[in-house]
Scaffold this active site. Structure first.
Site, PDB file in Angstrom:
ATOM      1  N   LYS A  88       0.800  -1.192   0.000  1.00 32.83           N
ATOM      2  CA  LYS A  88       0.000   0.000   0.000  1.00 32.83           C
ATOM      3  C   LYS A  88       0.848   1.264   0.000  1.00 32.83           C
ATOM      4  CE  LYS A  88      -3.644  -2.035   2.783  1.00 32.83           C
ATOM      5  NZ  LYS A  88      -4.239  -2.062   4.110  1.00 32.83           N
ATOM      6  N   GLY A  89       2.067   1.155   0.461  1.00 32.05           N
ATOM      7  CA  GLY A  89       2.868   2.337   0.731  1.00 32.05           C
ATOM      8  C   GLY A  89       3.224   3.206  -0.450  1.00 32.05           C
TER       9      GLY A  89
ATOM     10  N   ASP B   6      14.749  -0.723   2.767  1.00 30.13           N
ATOM     11  CA  ASP B   6      15.599  -0.931   3.941  1.00 30.13           C
ATOM     12  C   ASP B   6      16.417  -2.198   3.750  1.00 30.13           C
ATOM     13  OD1 ASP B   6      13.437  -2.667   4.596  1.00 30.13           O
ATOM     14  OD2 ASP B   6      12.628  -1.219   5.987  1.00 30.13           O
TER      15      ASP B   6
ATOM     16  N   LYS C  85      16.839   3.848   3.283  1.00 32.89           N
ATOM     17  CA  LYS C  85      17.295   3.841   4.679  1.00 32.89           C
ATOM     18  C   LYS C  85      18.635   3.133   4.864  1.00 32.89           C
ATOM     19  CE  LYS C  85      14.218   2.571   7.714  1.00 32.89           C
ATOM     20  NZ  LYS C  85      13.054   2.024   8.442  1.00 32.89           N
TER      21      LYS C  85
ATOM     22  N   PHE D  63      12.657   4.130  12.333  1.00 28.83           N
ATOM     23  CA  PHE D  63      11.300   3.782  11.925  1.00 28.83           C
ATOM     24  C   PHE D  63      10.582   5.047  11.462  1.00 28.83           C
ATOM     25  CE2 PHE D  63       7.058   2.296  11.720  1.00 28.83           C
ATOM     26  CZ  PHE D  63       7.206   0.979  11.328  1.00 28.83           C
TER      27      PHE D  63
ATOM     28  N   ASP E  50       4.036   3.579   7.014  1.00 30.29           N
ATOM     29  CA  ASP E  50       3.062   3.453   8.090  1.00 30.29           C
ATOM     30  C   ASP E  50       3.590   2.660   9.270  1.00 30.29           C
ATOM     31  OD1 ASP E  50       1.288   0.460   7.930  1.00 30.29           O
ATOM     32  OD2 ASP E  50       2.950   0.888   6.583  1.00 30.29           O
TER      33      ASP E  50
ATOM     34  N   ARG F 158       0.190   6.952   7.255  1.00 33.81           N
ATOM     35  CA  ARG F 158       0.498   6.987   5.824  1.00 33.81           C
ATOM     36  C   ARG F 158       0.180   8.342   5.194  1.00 33.81           C
ATOM     37  NH1 ARG F 158       1.430   1.839   3.693  1.00 33.81           N
ATOM     38  NH2 ARG F 158       0.296   0.174   4.718  1.00 33.81           N
TER      39      ARG F 158
END
Length: 178
Positions: free
Chosen positions: A43-44, A102, A130, A152, A159, A165
């Site tokens: 979804k991100g 990440d 990241k 984080f 999210d 989000r």
């Protein structure tokens, strides 16, 4: 019980606007002669994908794939396809869009999967990276919006358990235990 708060902003809305314009120009230059498909990882990636689509100076096809590899704040180490592509990517340049890299596990899995499916080439475009170091065996990102701290992060599609989000900036989320 967990308490959550935003510790600090690492990317402002203006910085995000600038990075979208820059990355769209880079993608346009790299794919100008190709039949190009944007594939967002849901979804991100949906905010990043929408912003990039609006910044493109030409038509590109669009689809998305829904995968899971996280449970809460931790990677499970296994990528599962929850919703697959609806369009054929054979002989097309695919630009995979994700909001963050990440470990690179998901992007590596998807890139290899799309190559197996006959994509002409697969390029990776992430809003944020990241990783503090990138070794020769790590996934190489073709287009990066911003290097961000390995903390984080939430906002701009990122999210914590489906929260935050919608923030128009990127911030570090602080989790505290009661």
């Amino acid at each position: 019980m967990e308490k959550m708060s935003l510790e600090r902003v690492v990317l402002t809305e203006d910085q995000i606007t600038d990075m979208v314009q820059r990355v769209a120009a880079e993608i346009n230059a790299a794919t100008s002669d190709d039949d190009t498909v944007f594939v967002g990882i849901m979804k991100g990636a949906y905010i990043w994908m929408a912003d990039l689509m609006r910044a493109m100076n030409r038509n590109v096809e669009l689809d998305y794939i829904d995968v899971s590899s996280y449970s809460g704040a931790s990677s499970t180490g296994v990528v599962t396809i929850e919703r697959d592509l609806k369009i054929d990517i054979t002989n097309k340049t695919v630009v995979v869009l994700d909001e963050v890299v990440d470990t690179g596990l998901t992007l590596s899995f998807i890139k290899q999967e799309f190559i197996k499916r006959g994509a002409k080439r697969v390029l990776l475009a992430v809003a944020t990276d990241k990783r503090t170091t990138v070794g020769p065996d790590d996934i190489q990102i073709d287009f990066t919006g911003a290097q961000v701290p390995d903390e984080f992060l939430v906002g701009y599609g990122m999210d914590y358990n489906n929260n935050y989000r919608n923030l128009s900036h990127v911030a570090v989320l602080k989790l505290e235990q009661d």
